[in-house]
Enzyme design. Sequence first.
Site, mmCIF file in Angstrom:
data_model
loop_
_atom_site.group_PDB
_atom_site.id
_atom_site.type_symbol
_atom_site.label_atom_id
_atom_site.label_comp_id
_atom_site.label_asym_id
_atom_site.label_seq_id
_atom_site.Cartn_x
_atom_site.Cartn_y
_atom_site.Cartn_z
ATOM 1 N N CYS A 2 -60.162 -13.966 36.516
ATOM 2 C CA CYS A 2 -60.433 -12.536 36.405
ATOM 3 C C CYS A 2 -61.572 -12.264 35.428
ATOM 4 C CB CYS A 2 -59.197 -11.812 35.905
ATOM 5 S SG CYS A 2 -57.758 -12.096 36.920
ATOM 6 N N ARG A 27 -67.041 -16.893 38.426
ATOM 7 C CA ARG A 27 -65.765 -17.328 37.855
ATOM 8 C C ARG A 27 -64.689 -17.480 38.923
ATOM 9 N NH1 ARG A 27 -65.257 -15.701 32.177
ATOM 10 N NH2 ARG A 27 -63.051 -15.405 32.534
ATOM 11 N N TRP A 73 -58.399 -12.455 40.217
ATOM 12 C CA TRP A 73 -57.976 -13.705 40.844
ATOM 13 C C TRP A 73 -56.462 -13.650 40.834
ATOM 14 C CZ3 TRP A 73 -55.349 -18.282 39.494
ATOM 15 C CH2 TRP A 73 -55.626 -19.394 40.292
ATOM 16 N N ASN A 99 -57.028 -8.950 32.065
ATOM 17 C CA ASN A 99 -57.064 -10.396 32.328
ATOM 18 C C ASN A 99 -55.900 -11.014 31.579
ATOM 19 O OD1 ASN A 99 -59.469 -9.993 33.596
ATOM 20 N ND2 ASN A 99 -60.730 -11.034 32.050
ATOM 21 N N GLY A 100 -55.234 -11.987 32.187
ATOM 22 C CA GLY A 100 -54.134 -12.660 31.497
ATOM 23 C C GLY A 100 -52.837 -12.444 32.254
ATOM 24 N N GLU A 481 -63.796 -38.304 39.512
ATOM 25 C CA GLU A 481 -64.705 -37.160 39.507
ATOM 26 C C GLU A 481 -65.348 -36.965 40.890
ATOM 27 O OE1 GLU A 481 -65.082 -34.726 37.859
ATOM 28 O OE2 GLU A 481 -67.097 -33.960 38.171
ATOM 29 N N LYS A 485 -64.861 -33.621 43.238
ATOM 30 C CA LYS A 485 -66.000 -32.823 43.731
ATOM 31 C C LYS A 485 -65.920 -32.660 45.246
ATOM 32 C CE LYS A 485 -67.198 -31.411 40.745
ATOM 33 N NZ LYS A 485 -66.997 -31.712 39.344
ATOM 34 N N GLU A 488 -63.098 -30.197 46.216
ATOM 35 C CA GLU A 488 -63.265 -28.775 45.904
ATOM 36 C C GLU A 488 -64.448 -28.131 46.617
ATOM 37 O OE1 GLU A 488 -63.718 -28.033 41.715
ATOM 38 O OE2 GLU A 488 -65.148 -29.649 41.456
ATOM 39 N N HIS A 504 -51.504 -52.476 45.948
ATOM 40 C CA HIS A 504 -50.110 -52.176 45.595
ATOM 41 C C HIS A 504 -49.549 -51.012 46.403
ATOM 42 C CE1 HIS A 504 -50.160 -55.123 42.425
ATOM 43 N NE2 HIS A 504 -51.303 -54.612 41.975
ATOM 44 N N LYS A 603 -63.843 -20.492 37.978
ATOM 45 C CA LYS A 603 -64.671 -21.273 37.061
ATOM 46 C C LYS A 603 -63.974 -21.510 35.730
ATOM 47 C CE LYS A 603 -68.391 -23.387 35.697
ATOM 48 N NZ LYS A 603 -68.515 -24.784 36.155
#
Length: 608
Positions: A2, A27, A73, A99-100, A481, A485, A488, A504, A603
């Site tokens: 948010c 974001r 969000w 926000n929160g 990493e 990437k 996402e 294994h 973000k």
Amino acid sequence: MCGIVGYVGEKRATPLLLDGLRRLEYRGYDSAGVATLDQDRVQVVRRVGFVQNLAAAIPADMPGHTGIGHTRWATHGGVTEQNAHPHADSTNRIALAHNGIIENHAVLRARLEDDGIVFRSETDTEVLVHLVSKFYTGDPVDAVRKALLLVQGTYGIAVIFAAHPGLIVAARNGSPLVVGKGDGESFLASDPHALAAYTRQVVYLEDRDIARIDQEGWTLSRLDGSDVSRVVEVLGEEWADDGRGDYSHHMLKEIREQPESLARCLRGRVVPESGGARLGGLDMDPREIAHIQRVGVLGCGTSFHASLVGAAAMESLARIPAFAEISSEFRYRNPVIGRDDMFFAVSQSGETADTLGAVREVQVKGGRIFGVVNVVGSSIARTCGKGVYVHSGPEIAVASTKAFTSQVAALLVAALSFARTRTLGPHEGKAFGDELLAVPSAVGEWLESEPPSVMDAVELVTKGRFVFFLGRGVSHAVALEGALKLKEIAYVPCMAYPAAEMKHGPIALIDHNTPVVVIVPDDVMRDKTLSTIAEVKARGARVVVVHSAGDMHAARVADISIPVPRASTLLSPLLTALPLQLLAYRSGLALGRDIDRPRNLAKSVTVE
Ligand code: F6R
């Protein structure tokens, strides 16, 4: 996640609010809205989807010189117009953006419903605006304070009152807010990006601060009613540069910026004359460094992957027992924290709730923790108090790229500095420092002549059912990493494993439809990783091998070979990560994904 913006001044508020919201789009969000003051009521417009939908819905003549805006969000309640912020009270005379997360919202909601309030959304936020309305008797700051005293959870809020044109009340607890001063106008935002184009004079609110903002500036008080003032800080030049330039996407721009971002991160920190390194932000003398018993490196997502490399460097270069851990796990497992332990909190945004929680846990237990952060003035940087800024410059694309390599570089510099005190002589220290200083130009040369085989790899992974990424040691961190990437940005299912773990269990998944990407720099683990390549090839897998330039054997066993410049083991992630960033970017493009705004992602993840 948010985002909040606010404006109070002489200009019409909505164009400025929309501009601020566009700057916060990176974001991640799923709906947006604005509220302005129109004589004796607040006028609210909200829309699901992008800010452009909201802009299209706002009447050209929407009045108001005071306003607030929000990108949401979704957490509590679905992605609907009713759940979008700002929310108005029942009289439509107060509007609030938040926000929160309000943790005790269910209890508060039940009490308000008993008082006859009819809720219009499913959000936790709506309780706040009704509480402010309930306590409002003419003093807006007092009403906000009384409402917040009942609330448990995190918030950054902005509130406007029809009875107080030219005023915004803002408050913070765990969710960042920054106030900026222009000429006869003031700005509010949850992120300095949103206001850097208008003003550089800013104040960051601290937890439990309440700000009364008008066009002349602001007055601050604390939640307990006491007065407080905060230092005005000046935002750096780079914060206004959030454009894409000639690039089609922020992600590609940021990948290509790595020679400069790495050089900025290393500048003045590696000291060839002494074979050591200087990190002013850590402020530790050699005696303290000599006494460190253990290093813990904490982060989430990409920052965790950088932490893995950092911990490996602390242990193998400085010979300090070290571990990396995901912040969200660390913070709740009641970790043992010794008096001579030292922790790093690694975070691009400096706002990740789980990492901030881990910082506080270390501090509660009396431990020392230093930030490795990109965003100056962010919550983690401020809570740690000391640390290292990685100086990547603004990272706008949701997928972290240049921040990853800068985090790795900053942690390598810290490891070098500790190692010079504990294990390395001047010549060995200088050799490591010299190699590190040469990395930015090697990165630049590789990016300029990106091998065409990256596109062959794109073709392979976008057609595969499922992709494996394999590596050992620090190359396992790079494999993690690379897989993150690709997930996402391209939404390609994939998984990363330490190469030797394949046999294994996971090898059962391999068939001729399973592309395998193997990171195998020419280091002590090379031959072992080459054996894993033979094992997966024997089961039909097609293999992309990222290897050191000149390693002809690695090139030969590859179906697709991607050479990168040679580097010693600890530095190799700075080079082997590059083709994987481009693999994700180009695969996302090939599959028609929204590269800079991948679905469901944010973000900065400011909720747990
Ligand atoms: C992946 C990505 C995320 C972040 C994670 C932590 O590309 O960007 O995995 O790395 O959310 O964020 P920061 O570094 O801001 O703490």
